[in-house]
Scaffold this active site. Structure first.
Site, PDB file in Angstrom:
ATOM      1  N   ALA A  67       0.209   2.033   8.369  1.00  0.00           N
ATOM      2  CA  ALA A  67       0.569   1.961   9.784  1.00  0.00           C
ATOM      3  C   ALA A  67      -0.554   1.340  10.616  1.00  0.00           C
ATOM      4  CB  ALA A  67       0.900   3.356  10.300  1.00  0.00           C
TER       5      ALA A  67
ATOM      6  N   GLY B 151      18.775  -7.523  14.956  1.00  0.00           N
ATOM      7  CA  GLY B 151      18.537  -8.923  15.309  1.00  0.00           C
ATOM      8  C   GLY B 151      18.664  -9.835  14.104  1.00  0.00           C
TER       9      GLY B 151
ATOM     10  N   HIS C 141     -25.128  20.408  12.962  1.00  0.00           N
ATOM     11  CA  HIS C 141     -25.105  21.468  11.958  1.00  0.00           C
ATOM     12  C   HIS C 141     -24.447  22.701  12.546  1.00  0.00           C
ATOM     13  CE1 HIS C 141     -26.427  23.948   8.634  1.00  0.00           C
ATOM     14  NE2 HIS C 141     -26.820  24.846   9.530  1.00  0.00           N
TER      15      HIS C 141
ATOM     16  N   VAL D 271       8.653   5.908 -17.080  1.00  0.00           N
ATOM     17  CA  VAL D 271      10.027   6.387 -17.037  1.00  0.00           C
ATOM     18  C   VAL D 271      10.903   5.214 -17.461  1.00  0.00           C
ATOM     19  CG1 VAL D 271      11.877   7.195 -15.541  1.00  0.00           C
ATOM     20  CG2 VAL D 271       9.554   8.040 -15.220  1.00  0.00           C
TER      21      VAL D 271
ATOM     22  N   MET E  38       0.284  -1.604   2.846  1.00  0.00           N
ATOM     23  CA  MET E  38       1.389  -1.101   3.680  1.00  0.00           C
ATOM     24  C   MET E  38       0.939   0.172   4.380  1.00  0.00           C
ATOM     25  SD  MET E  38       4.803  -1.850   1.520  1.00  0.00           S
ATOM     26  CE  MET E  38       5.441  -3.496   1.317  1.00  0.00           C
TER      27      MET E  38
ATOM     28  N   GLY F  22       1.557   7.636  -6.910  1.00  0.00           N
ATOM     29  CA  GLY F  22       0.846   7.005  -5.788  1.00  0.00           C
ATOM     30  C   GLY F  22       0.791   7.998  -4.633  1.00  0.00           C
TER      31      GLY F  22
HETATM   32  P1  FAD Z   1       8.375  -0.184   9.827  1.00  0.00           P
HETATM   33  O1  FAD Z   1       7.667   1.013  10.309  1.00  0.00           O
HETATM   34  O2  FAD Z   1       9.139  -0.091   8.564  1.00  0.00           O
HETATM   35  O3  FAD Z   1       9.315  -0.649  11.017  1.00  0.00           O
HETATM   36  C1  FAD Z   1      10.213  -1.702  10.923  1.00  0.00           C
HETATM   37  C2  FAD Z   1      11.380  -1.445  11.846  1.00  0.00           C
HETATM   38  O4  FAD Z   1      12.160  -2.614  11.930  1.00  0.00           O
HETATM   39  C3  FAD Z   1      12.315  -0.342  11.359  1.00  0.00           C
HETATM   40  O5  FAD Z   1      12.420   0.686  12.310  1.00  0.00           O
HETATM   41  C4  FAD Z   1      13.655  -1.060  11.142  1.00  0.00           C
HETATM   42  O6  FAD Z   1      14.764  -0.261  11.539  1.00  0.00           O
HETATM   43  C5  FAD Z   1      13.511  -2.258  12.054  1.00  0.00           C
HETATM   44  N1  FAD Z   1      14.316  -3.402  11.639  1.00  0.00           N
HETATM   45  C6  FAD Z   1      14.401  -3.999  10.415  1.00  0.00           C
HETATM   46  N2  FAD Z   1      15.218  -5.073  10.436  1.00  0.00           N
HETATM   47  C7  FAD Z   1      15.674  -5.166  11.721  1.00  0.00           C
HETATM   48  C8  FAD Z   1      16.527  -6.066  12.386  1.00  0.00           C
HETATM   49  N3  FAD Z   1      17.068  -7.117  11.744  1.00  0.00           N
HETATM   50  N4  FAD Z   1      16.791  -5.861  13.694  1.00  0.00           N
HETATM   51  C9  FAD Z   1      16.244  -4.817  14.365  1.00  0.00           C
HETATM   52  N5  FAD Z   1      15.407  -3.937  13.794  1.00  0.00           N
HETATM   53  C10 FAD Z   1      15.114  -4.105  12.487  1.00  0.00           C
HETATM   54  N6  FAD Z   1       1.012   4.791   6.581  1.00  0.00           N
HETATM   55  C11 FAD Z   1      -0.141   5.274   7.077  1.00  0.00           C
HETATM   56  O7  FAD Z   1      -0.960   4.499   7.556  1.00  0.00           O
HETATM   57  N7  FAD Z   1      -0.402   6.622   7.075  1.00  0.00           N
HETATM   58  C12 FAD Z   1       0.459   7.515   6.557  1.00  0.00           C
HETATM   59  O8  FAD Z   1       0.191   8.715   6.572  1.00  0.00           O
HETATM   60  C13 FAD Z   1       1.680   7.032   6.006  1.00  0.00           C
HETATM   61  N8  FAD Z   1       2.576   7.892   5.494  1.00  0.00           N
HETATM   62  C14 FAD Z   1       3.765   7.400   5.006  1.00  0.00           C
HETATM   63  C15 FAD Z   1       4.663   8.314   4.461  1.00  0.00           C
HETATM   64  C16 FAD Z   1       5.864   7.860   3.960  1.00  0.00           C
HETATM   65  C17 FAD Z   1       6.832   8.853   3.381  1.00  0.00           C
HETATM   66  C18 FAD Z   1       6.174   6.477   4.022  1.00  0.00           C
HETATM   67  C19 FAD Z   1       7.490   5.970   3.506  1.00  0.00           C
HETATM   68  C20 FAD Z   1       5.275   5.570   4.549  1.00  0.00           C
HETATM   69  C21 FAD Z   1       4.061   6.027   5.039  1.00  0.00           C
HETATM   70  N9  FAD Z   1       3.104   5.156   5.564  1.00  0.00           N
HETATM   71  C22 FAD Z   1       1.920   5.642   6.047  1.00  0.00           C
HETATM   72  C23 FAD Z   1       3.350   3.700   5.653  1.00  0.00           C
HETATM   73  C24 FAD Z   1       3.812   3.316   7.072  1.00  0.00           C
HETATM   74  O9  FAD Z   1       4.958   4.057   7.392  1.00  0.00           O
HETATM   75  C25 FAD Z   1       4.107   1.827   7.143  1.00  0.00           C
HETATM   76  O10 FAD Z   1       2.994   1.091   6.714  1.00  0.00           O
HETATM   77  C26 FAD Z   1       4.455   1.411   8.582  1.00  0.00           C
HETATM   78  O11 FAD Z   1       5.570   2.111   9.044  1.00  0.00           O
HETATM   79  C27 FAD Z   1       4.725  -0.089   8.650  1.00  0.00           C
HETATM   80  O12 FAD Z   1       5.039  -0.462   9.963  1.00  0.00           O
HETATM   81  P2  FAD Z   1       5.959  -1.718  10.305  1.00  0.00           P
HETATM   82  O13 FAD Z   1       6.073  -1.727  11.773  1.00  0.00           O
HETATM   83  O14 FAD Z   1       5.434  -2.897   9.601  1.00  0.00           O
HETATM   84  O15 FAD Z   1       7.362  -1.406   9.634  1.00  0.00           O
HETATM   85  P1  NAD Z   2       2.158   3.107  -4.637  1.00  0.00           P
HETATM   86  O1  NAD Z   2       2.194   1.688  -5.015  1.00  0.00           O
HETATM   87  O2  NAD Z   2       0.986   3.633  -3.911  1.00  0.00           O
HETATM   88  O3  NAD Z   2       2.292   4.008  -5.951  1.00  0.00           O
HETATM   89  C1  NAD Z   2       3.338   3.871  -6.862  1.00  0.00           C
HETATM   90  C2  NAD Z   2       2.903   4.403  -8.211  1.00  0.00           C
HETATM   91  O4  NAD Z   2       4.037   4.410  -9.081  1.00  0.00           O
HETATM   92  C3  NAD Z   2       1.835   3.537  -8.880  1.00  0.00           C
HETATM   93  O5  NAD Z   2       0.729   4.352  -9.201  1.00  0.00           O
HETATM   94  C4  NAD Z   2       2.548   2.962 -10.099  1.00  0.00           C
HETATM   95  O6  NAD Z   2       1.693   2.809 -11.207  1.00  0.00           O
HETATM   96  C5  NAD Z   2       3.627   4.013 -10.369  1.00  0.00           C
HETATM   97  N1  NAD Z   2       4.820   3.524 -11.092  1.00  0.00           N
HETATM   98  C6  NAD Z   2       5.526   2.385 -10.860  1.00  0.00           C
HETATM   99  N2  NAD Z   2       6.567   2.300 -11.722  1.00  0.00           N
HETATM  100  C7  NAD Z   2       6.542   3.401 -12.520  1.00  0.00           C
HETATM  101  C8  NAD Z   2       7.351   3.894 -13.597  1.00  0.00           C
HETATM  102  N3  NAD Z   2       8.431   3.234 -14.028  1.00  0.00           N
HETATM  103  N4  NAD Z   2       7.019   5.057 -14.193  1.00  0.00           N
HETATM  104  C9  NAD Z   2       5.925   5.730 -13.764  1.00  0.00           C
HETATM  105  N5  NAD Z   2       5.128   5.322 -12.742  1.00  0.00           N
HETATM  106  C10 NAD Z   2       5.427   4.180 -12.127  1.00  0.00           C
HETATM  107  O7  NAD Z   2       3.510   3.385  -3.824  1.00  0.00           O
HETATM  108  P2  NAD Z   2       4.065   4.647  -3.025  1.00  0.00           P
HETATM  109  O8  NAD Z   2       3.308   5.876  -3.338  1.00  0.00           O
HETATM  110  O9  NAD Z   2       5.531   4.624  -3.248  1.00  0.00           O
HETATM  111  O10 NAD Z   2       3.742   4.255  -1.530  1.00  0.00           O
HETATM  112  C11 NAD Z   2       4.277   3.075  -0.940  1.00  0.00           C
HETATM  113  C12 NAD Z   2       3.436   2.589   0.199  1.00  0.00           C
HETATM  114  O11 NAD Z   2       3.448   3.490   1.300  1.00  0.00           O
HETATM  115  C13 NAD Z   2       1.985   2.396  -0.186  1.00  0.00           C
HETATM  116  O12 NAD Z   2       1.599   1.104   0.181  1.00  0.00           O
HETATM  117  C14 NAD Z   2       1.243   3.429   0.582  1.00  0.00           C
HETATM  118  O13 NAD Z   2      -0.026   2.945   1.007  1.00  0.00           O
HETATM  119  C15 NAD Z   2       2.146   3.720   1.766  1.00  0.00           C
HETATM  120  N6  NAD Z   2       1.946   5.122   2.136  1.00  0.00           N
HETATM  121  C16 NAD Z   2       0.779   5.509   2.711  1.00  0.00           C
HETATM  122  C17 NAD Z   2       0.546   6.842   2.995  1.00  0.00           C
HETATM  123  C18 NAD Z   2      -0.739   7.257   3.601  1.00  0.00           C
HETATM  124  O14 NAD Z   2      -1.456   6.393   4.078  1.00  0.00           O
HETATM  125  N7  NAD Z   2      -1.069   8.536   3.643  1.00  0.00           N
HETATM  126  C19 NAD Z   2       1.491   7.793   2.680  1.00  0.00           C
HETATM  127  C20 NAD Z   2       2.661   7.381   2.069  1.00  0.00           C
HETATM  128  C21 NAD Z   2       2.870   6.043   1.829  1.00  0.00           C
END
Ligand code: FAD
Ligand code: NAD
Length: 471
Positions: free
Chosen positions: A326, A118, A450, A242, A324, A186
């Site tokens: 879910a 979109g 318990h 890095v 960020m 992170g």
């Molecule tokens: P998204 O999930 O990114 O969804 C956005 C959607 O919009 C996408 O599917 C994209 O294709 C679509 N889109 C974008 N632009 C357009 C367009 N122009 N037209 C149509 N569609 C479009 N969070 C947790 O709470 N617990 C976790 O355990 C966790 N684990 C994670 C592990 C990893 C490896 C990663 C990367 C993230 C994790 N997160 C976790 C973070 C979580 O995935 C995000 O916070 C969440 O998905 C955000 O939801 P959203 O709907 O805002 O965006």
């Molecule tokens: P983050 O911001 O949590 O962590 C990134 C880390 O990289 C920081 O600690 C930062 O200091 C470090 N960093 C940045 N630049 C660097 C460099 N040049 N050299 C060394 N270290 C450096 O980000 P993330 O782990 O990539 O996660 C992204 C988002 O996804 C977060 O908001 C997280 O909450 C979300 N997420 C959530 C879950 C979960 O809820 N279980 C799982 C995966 C991701």
């Protein structure tokens, strides 16, 4: 293009924030369409984030435990072999089941699912480039942007998702790399480091800051987590940045140096994971067509009712402010619809839990000690170790602790920080307590079954206003 269709609400992005908003809108009787371009609903979370990572974390932990932690439990196993292809298949099955489930919920709640990308034509019109070819346009009285986020790239390291990877590649590697460097300690870095280290990779995590876990994690808990993960075999380089990387040869070279500057060092590896954070994704949306802007971090600017400066265009989830996560996006999805239909919605940003699904898990809600100190709040601390909890002892899984932070004067709970088995489930009780404005004494005087791990939670609460019984 086909003639524009008039909707009460058009949602761009079918991730967790967008799909929840769509279902809620359908339930409220709005004529709603949700546009998603990836070919599946559920966004990052279901397709390449939360769900696939948790599948791999769960199954790699079972593999690791079967290899290293069965004999003393009276279980003799024969040869243990990894079938990575099957582990990935199990992950794909979980993902497919869940994303299809949302399609079903769309149908059930009269949400129109439009597969395509979109972009704004004007303040009420969204053009969609359909995945199957062709274009359509939709007109919406209201529009919600929920386009999510993407991995922040590392300058000079070109992502190929095979050797130089983001989390997208890290959940889909075809073999276990011999050596892996993770840039960023992170949550993504640590969860993925856990998966691949358990499966046999030598993993080094390089973190710029003096502690792991990313923003929000309490320092005591972070230190314990690092110690335990190091015992599991993950190497850590903290206070290290890095500078650059070179993946042109077979051997990837990562140049690091002390964060404060100093002598450099080269790390060699086969795969490098870039996990330095995520940034909002609004590419191709045509924001300029409607005069919407993003801030210096790429976030869509909104007010407390999720409205951009064009009031009927709202933004929720990763593409705007806040953690960020879910479940944060889900809450916003519901609240945004309530603002549209009832003029009232609410999300308590002080009670959004965070969980890191390593073993043991780390979970927290509310403020940590550093934040309270900085705010000048007087607080009391109560802790309880899982080594003194009967259920953890019977499970032979005793690493970790529960830590309560409560207001020194009123005893109101300000934060709870847990590292330990099932911390991610246990944090729900703390979240509810904070939501209801409970004191640590409210929890300490509540009966907990318990033997359960949750008794450690109760005893940490007791330790905050009085004394725990079992230490
Ligand atoms: P998204 O999930 O990114 O969804 C956005 C959607 O919009 C996408 O599917 C994209 O294709 C679509 N889109 C974008 N632009 C357009 C367009 N122009 N037209 C149509 N569609 C479009 N969070 C947790 O709470 N617990 C976790 O355990 C966790 N684990 C994670 C592990 C990893 C490896 C990663 C990367 C993230 C994790 N997160 C976790 C973070 C979580 O995935 C995000 O916070 C969440 O998905 C955000 O939801 P959203 O709907 O805002 O965006
Ligand atoms: P983050 O911001 O949590 O962590 C990134 C880390 O990289 C920081 O600690 C930062 O200091 C470090 N960093 C940045 N630049 C660097 C460099 N040049 N050299 C060394 N270290 C450096 O980000 P993330 O782990 O990539 O996660 C992204 C988002 O996804 C977060 O908001 C997280 O909450 C979300 N997420 C959530 C879950 C979960 O809820 N279980 C799982 C995966 C991701």
């Amino acid at each position: 293009a086909t003639p524009s269709e008039e909707k009460d609400l058009v949602i761009i992005g079918g991730g967790v924030a967008g799909y929840v908003a769509a279902i809620k809108a359908g339930q409220e009787g709005l004529k709603v369409a949700c546009i998603e371009k990836r070919g599946a609903l559920g966004g990052t979370c279901l397709n390449v984030g939360c769900i696939p990572s948790k599948s791999l974390l769960n199954n790699s932990q079972i593999y690791h435990q079967t290899l290293h932690d069965t004999k003393n439990r009276g279980i003799e196993v024969g040869e243990v072999k990894l079938n990575l292809k099957q582990m990935m298949k199990a992950k794909d099955t979980s993902v497919a089941g869940l994303t299809k489930g949302i399609e079903y919920l769309f149908k059930k709640n009269n949400v129109e699912y439009i597969k395509g990308a979109g972009r704004f034509e004007d303040e009420n019109t969204v053009a969609v480039e359909l995945n199957d070819g062709g274009e359509t346009t939709l007109r919406g009285k209201n529009i919600i942007i929920s386009t999510g986020s993407e991995a922040t790239p590392f300058p000079g390291l070109e992502i190929d998702e095979k050797r130089v990877i983001t989390s997208n590649g890290a959940i889909a590697l075809e073999e276990v790399p011999k050596r892996m460097v993770v840039i960023g300690g992170g949550i993504i870095g640590l969860e993925m480091a856990s998966v691949w280290s358990r499966l046999g990779s030598e993993v080094t995590v390089v973190e710029f800051l003096s502690q792991i876990g990313g923003p929000g994690m309490d320092s005591d808990i972070s230190k314990q987590s690092q110690k335990i993960l190091a015992k599991q075999g993950i190497k850590f380089m903290l206070n290290t940045k890095v500078n650059s990387g070179d993946a042109s040869g077979d051997n990837i070279k990562i140049e690091v140096e002390a964060a404060k500057g100093g002598k450099g060092q080269t790390l060699d590896c086969d795969v490098v994971l870039v996990a330095i954070g995520r940034r909002p994704y609004t590419k191709g949306l045509g924001l300029d067509k409607v005069g919407l802007e993003t801030d210096d971090k790429g976030r869509l600017v909104i007010d407390s009712e999720y409205r951009t400066k064009i009031p009927h265009i709202r933004a929720i989830g990763d593409c705007t402010f806040g953690p960020m996560l879910a479940h944060k996006g889900e809450e916003e999805g519901v609240a945004a619809i309530e603002f549209i239909t009832k003029n009232y919605g609410h999300v308590n940003y002080g009670a959004i839990p965070a969980v890191m699904y390593t073993h043991p898990e780390v979970a927290w809600v509310g403020q940590n000690e550093a934040e309270l100190k900085e705010a000048g709040v007087k607080y009391r601390v109560g802790t309880f170790p899982f080594s003194a909890n009967s259920r953890a002892k019977t499970n032979l899984d005793t690493d970790g602790m529960v830590k309560f932070l409560a207001d020194a004067e009123t005893d109101r709970i300000l934060g709870v920080h847990i590292i330990g088995p099932n911390a991610g489930e246990m944090i729900a009780e703390a979240t509810l307590a904070i939501e209801y404005g409970a004191s640590s004494e409210d929890i300490g005087r509540t009966s907990h079954a318990h033997p359960t791990l949750a008794e450690a939670f109760k005893e940490a609460a007791m330790a905050t206003y009085s004394k725990a019984i079992h230490v």
